[in-house]
Each structure stands twice: as structure tokens, then as C-alpha cells.
Design a protein around this motif. Structure first.
Motif, short mmCIF file in Angstrom:
data_model
loop_
_atom_site.label_atom_id
_atom_site.label_comp_id
_atom_site.label_asym_id
_atom_site.label_seq_id
_atom_site.Cartn_x
_atom_site.Cartn_y
_atom_site.Cartn_z
N ARG A 197 0.88 -1.17 0.00
CA ARG A 197 0.00 0.00 0.00
C ARG A 197 0.91 1.22 0.00
NH1 ARG A 197 -1.94 -3.80 3.50
NH2 ARG A 197 -3.81 -4.88 2.76
N ILE A 198 0.84 1.98 -1.09
CA ILE A 198 1.83 3.02 -1.37
C ILE A 198 1.11 4.36 -1.57
CG2 ILE A 198 3.63 3.74 -3.02
CD1 ILE A 198 3.88 0.71 -3.79
N ASP A 214 -6.33 -11.03 -11.38
CA ASP A 214 -6.29 -11.43 -9.97
C ASP A 214 -6.22 -10.19 -9.08
OD1 ASP A 214 -6.17 -13.04 -7.71
OD2 ASP A 214 -4.71 -14.41 -8.60
N TYR A 215 -6.23 -10.40 -7.77
CA TYR A 215 -6.11 -9.28 -6.84
C TYR A 215 -4.84 -8.48 -7.15
CZ TYR A 215 -9.46 -11.94 -3.97
OH TYR A 215 -10.55 -12.63 -3.51
N GLN A 216 -4.89 -7.18 -6.88
CA GLN A 216 -3.73 -6.32 -7.15
C GLN A 216 -2.59 -6.64 -6.18
OE1 GLN A 216 -3.93 -4.32 -9.96
NE2 GLN A 216 -5.80 -5.53 -10.05
N GLN A 217 -1.36 -6.40 -6.65
CA GLN A 217 -0.20 -6.61 -5.79
C GLN A 217 0.21 -5.31 -5.09
OE1 GLN A 217 1.83 -9.05 -9.11
NE2 GLN A 217 2.74 -9.80 -7.22
N SER A 218 -0.23 -4.17 -5.62
CA SER A 218 -0.02 -2.88 -4.97
C SER A 218 -1.29 -2.05 -5.09
CB SER A 218 1.13 -2.10 -5.64
OG SER A 218 2.35 -2.79 -5.50
N TYR A 219 -1.60 -1.35 -4.01
CA TYR A 219 -2.70 -0.38 -4.02
C TYR A 219 -2.08 0.99 -3.74
CZ TYR A 219 -5.63 -4.54 -3.67
OH TYR A 219 -6.23 -5.76 -3.91
N VAL A 255 8.60 -1.92 -5.54
CA VAL A 255 8.66 -0.77 -4.64
C VAL A 255 9.96 -0.05 -4.98
CG1 VAL A 255 8.91 -0.04 -2.23
CG2 VAL A 255 7.30 -1.85 -2.83
N VAL A 256 9.90 1.29 -5.11
CA VAL A 256 11.11 2.04 -5.47
C VAL A 256 11.48 3.00 -4.33
CG1 VAL A 256 10.75 1.83 -7.96
CG2 VAL A 256 9.77 3.79 -6.75
N LEU A 264 4.47 -2.44 3.46
CA LEU A 264 5.26 -3.23 2.52
C LEU A 264 4.69 -4.64 2.50
CD1 LEU A 264 7.72 -3.32 0.64
CD2 LEU A 264 9.07 -4.06 2.61
N GLY A 265 4.20 -5.07 1.33
CA GLY A 265 3.51 -6.36 1.26
C GLY A 265 4.47 -7.54 1.28
N SER A 266 3.98 -8.67 1.79
CA SER A 266 4.77 -9.91 1.76
C SER A 266 4.70 -10.55 0.38
CB SER A 266 4.21 -10.90 2.79
OG SER A 266 2.89 -11.29 2.41
N GLN A 267 3.67 -10.20 -0.41
CA GLN A 267 3.36 -10.82 -1.72
C GLN A 267 3.13 -12.33 -1.57
OE1 GLN A 267 2.52 -8.92 -4.13
NE2 GLN A 267 3.31 -7.00 -3.29
N ARG A 268 2.84 -12.74 -0.37
CA ARG A 268 2.54 -14.14 -0.07
C ARG A 268 1.48 -14.71 -1.02
NH1 ARG A 268 -1.04 -15.76 3.75
NH2 ARG A 268 -1.46 -13.63 4.38
N TYR A 269 0.41 -13.97 -1.21
CA TYR A 269 -0.72 -14.46 -2.03
C TYR A 269 -0.30 -14.67 -3.48
CZ TYR A 269 -5.10 -14.37 -4.61
OH TYR A 269 -6.12 -14.67 -5.47
#
Ligand code: HBI
Ligand code: FE
Length: 276
Positions: A197-198, A214-219, A255-256, A264-269
Motif C-alpha cells: 500500500r503506497i 487477480d487481486y492487485q499486488q499494490s494499491y 517498490v522504489v 510493505l507487502g509480503s506478496q505471499r498471495y
């Protein structure tokens, strides 16, 4: 069909099963959205009387919406060409698919139906600032076609109008139509530790590819709707598009260094999915 791809809604053609699908989806989302959806969205549901049973009659809905922000809802058969879509938005008309998913498709459909378009998008159009933002987006969309930069501008729509989050006094809330009309993603976008989430940044987000499957990886998270409108009105898009042509795309999960990262997401999903 008319030149602008609109068709009569012909409300009477919807069957009891169609209205039942709307009511089922409505009940499921309405129960979950208090405390999750933006106050602007919840207020919109209320003032537009969207909790009335059955698929809304566009004439009645448009009358209420016109009185609030000057927008109307028009019926279209499904996806329409980009220039047609942008022309509607630039004239404060929201095109809504004139069909509804079947009872065995409650969780996923490929083309936007009347539930996604009306339940998901129309409540936000009762908010004066958001209403101006979507019109400005339509005007920008028409100009983007001349620059050959539609794919960059489409990312703005995707990460705000469809999948946007907002930081409100009580916490993070959803306002994107793709989230508020989806049971699974309403939970995922706010509660999962998987996505990033940025903080919203126009140029940053226009560099970023998105997933449609699929679900977004960043919002991306705005502070208020004025930030969206202002960034769109204050940006000179011609030099921005010229810069973007030379910049590499970012992947959905990237992420930059310049990002203000809220989570900061785990990107587990997403990782689990790729490994399946
Ligand atoms: N048509 N009915 C409909 N709904 C959309 O959201 C839509 C469209 N045509 C084109 C389009 N979207 C895209 O141009 C934008 O999402 C960028
Ligand atoms: Fe949509």
C-alpha cells in the motif's frame, strides 16, 4: 443502438432472477462495507437510494444523480471503444453494462455488468470532487488518444477509479469500484499482509503495469479526492507522456526508493499462485 453506443435500459426486460442476483450481491457487499468503504461511497449509496430492492431504474437514478452533481447513467451493451467511453465521461455520463451476471457467477465476471458499474462506480459520482475528477479523466482520455499514450493513462483509471484506497480519519478505506463490488478483494485490499500500500503519485502509478486476472499486488492511497483532481488538472500531460515513453515500466509488485510505503507487502498471495 445509438451512435454513442447507448441503448435503452428497458428496465422491464430484467427477470426476477436478474433482480435476485442484484439483491444477493447488494446484501453481501452492504453488510461488509461499513468500516471498510470510504464515507463518500457509503453516503452515495444512501442519497441515491441504492438499497431499494432490484436493479435500479436508470431514469430514476439519473434524476437523483443529476440533482447532486450533474451526472447521468446511460445503458450500453458492454465494453465500448475507448473514444466512446471517454466522450461519455467528459460529458458527465457514466456508461453502465445493461446485463447482470448469472447466479453461478457471483464472484467473477470478465466484462463489467450492471452490478459492477452501478453499485461499484455510481455512488462515488455523488461526491462533487470525485465527480469532477472522473470528468477530467474523460477529457484527459480523449487527449491521450492523440499522444498514443492510452496505456499509460489507463493505469491512472485502474489504480484510482477501479482499485483506489483512501486514508480517512478512522483509517484506510476503499473507494475503487473494482474493490467495493468484490467480496474477496474488499477483504484482501484492506486486511491482507500480501499487497503493498503506497502513497499516491501520478507519475509513479502511470509507470506501473497492472493485473487484470487477480487481486492487485499494490494499491495506491490518496489523502483525499481533491488530491486526485488537483494532480490531474495541474499536470501537463504532454511532457509527462514524453518522459514515460523513455522510462521502463514497473512491475505490479515493485517498490522504489522514492515511494512513501504505508505497508510493505509480503506478496505471499501472489507467490503462492505462481508456485501452484
Ligand atoms: N467500456 N463499458 C465500458 N466500461 C469501461 O470501463 C471501459 C469501456 N471501454 C474502454 C475502457 N473502459 C478503457 O478505455 C478505460 O478503462 C481506460
Ligand atoms: Fe469499472
Amino acid at each position: 443502438m445509438n451512435d454513442d453506443w447507448t441503448i435503452p435500459q428497458d428496465w422491464a426486460h430484467f427477470t426476477p432472477q436478474d433482480h435476485g442476483v442484484w439483491d444477493t450481491l447488494f446484501a453481501r457487499q452492504a453488510a461488509m462495507l461499513p468500516g471498510r468503504a470510504s464515507q463518500a461511497f457509503l453516503d452515495g449509496l444512501d442519497v441515491l437510494h441504492l438499497s431499494k430492492p432490484g436493479i435500479p431504474d436508470f431514469a430514476e437514478l439519473s434524476e437523483r444523480l443529476m440533482a447532486l452533481t450533474g451526472w447521468t447513467v446511460v445503458a450500453v451493451p458492454g465494453l465500448v471503444p475507448d473514444d466512446v467511453f471517454f466522450t461519455h465521461l467528459a460529458n458527465r455520463r457514466f456508461p453502465a453494462g445493461n446485463f447482470i451476471r448469472r447466479p453461478d457467477q457471483l464472484d467473477y465476471i470478465q466484462e463489467p455488468d450492471v452490478f459492477h458499474d452501478v453499485f461499484g462506480h455510481v455512488p462515488m459520482l455523488s461526491h462533487p470532487v470525485f465527480a469532477d475528477y472522473l470528468q477530467a479523466y474523460g477529457q484527459g482520455g480523449l487527449r491521450s488518444l492523440g499522444f498514443g499514450s492510452l496505456h499509460h493513462l489507463a493505469r491512472l483509471y485502474w489504480y484510482t477509479v477501479e482499485f483506489g484506497l483512501i486514508r480517512e480519519a478512522e483509517g484506510l478505506r476503499i473507494y475503487g469500484a473494482g474493490i467495493v463490488s468484490s467480496f474477496g478483494e474488499s477483504h484482501f485490499a484492506l486486511e491482507s499482509d500480501s499487497p503493498n500500500r503506497i502513497a499516491y503519485g501520478l507519475e509513479r502509478l502511470m509507470q506501473t503495469r497492472y493485473r487484470i486476472d487477480d487481486y492487485q499486488q499494490s494499491y495506491f492511497v490518496v489523502d483525499d479526492y481533491a488530491q486526485l483532481l488537483r494532480s490531474t488538472l495541474d499536470t501537463d500531460f504532454a511532457p509527462l507522456y514524453a518522459r514515460l515513453k523513455d522510462l521502463p515500466d514497473l512491475a505490479p509488485a515493485d517498490v522504489v526508493a522514492t515511494d512513501r510505503v504505508l505497508t510493505l507487502g509480503s506478496q505471499r498471495y501472489a507467490l503462492q499462485k505462481t508456485n501452484q
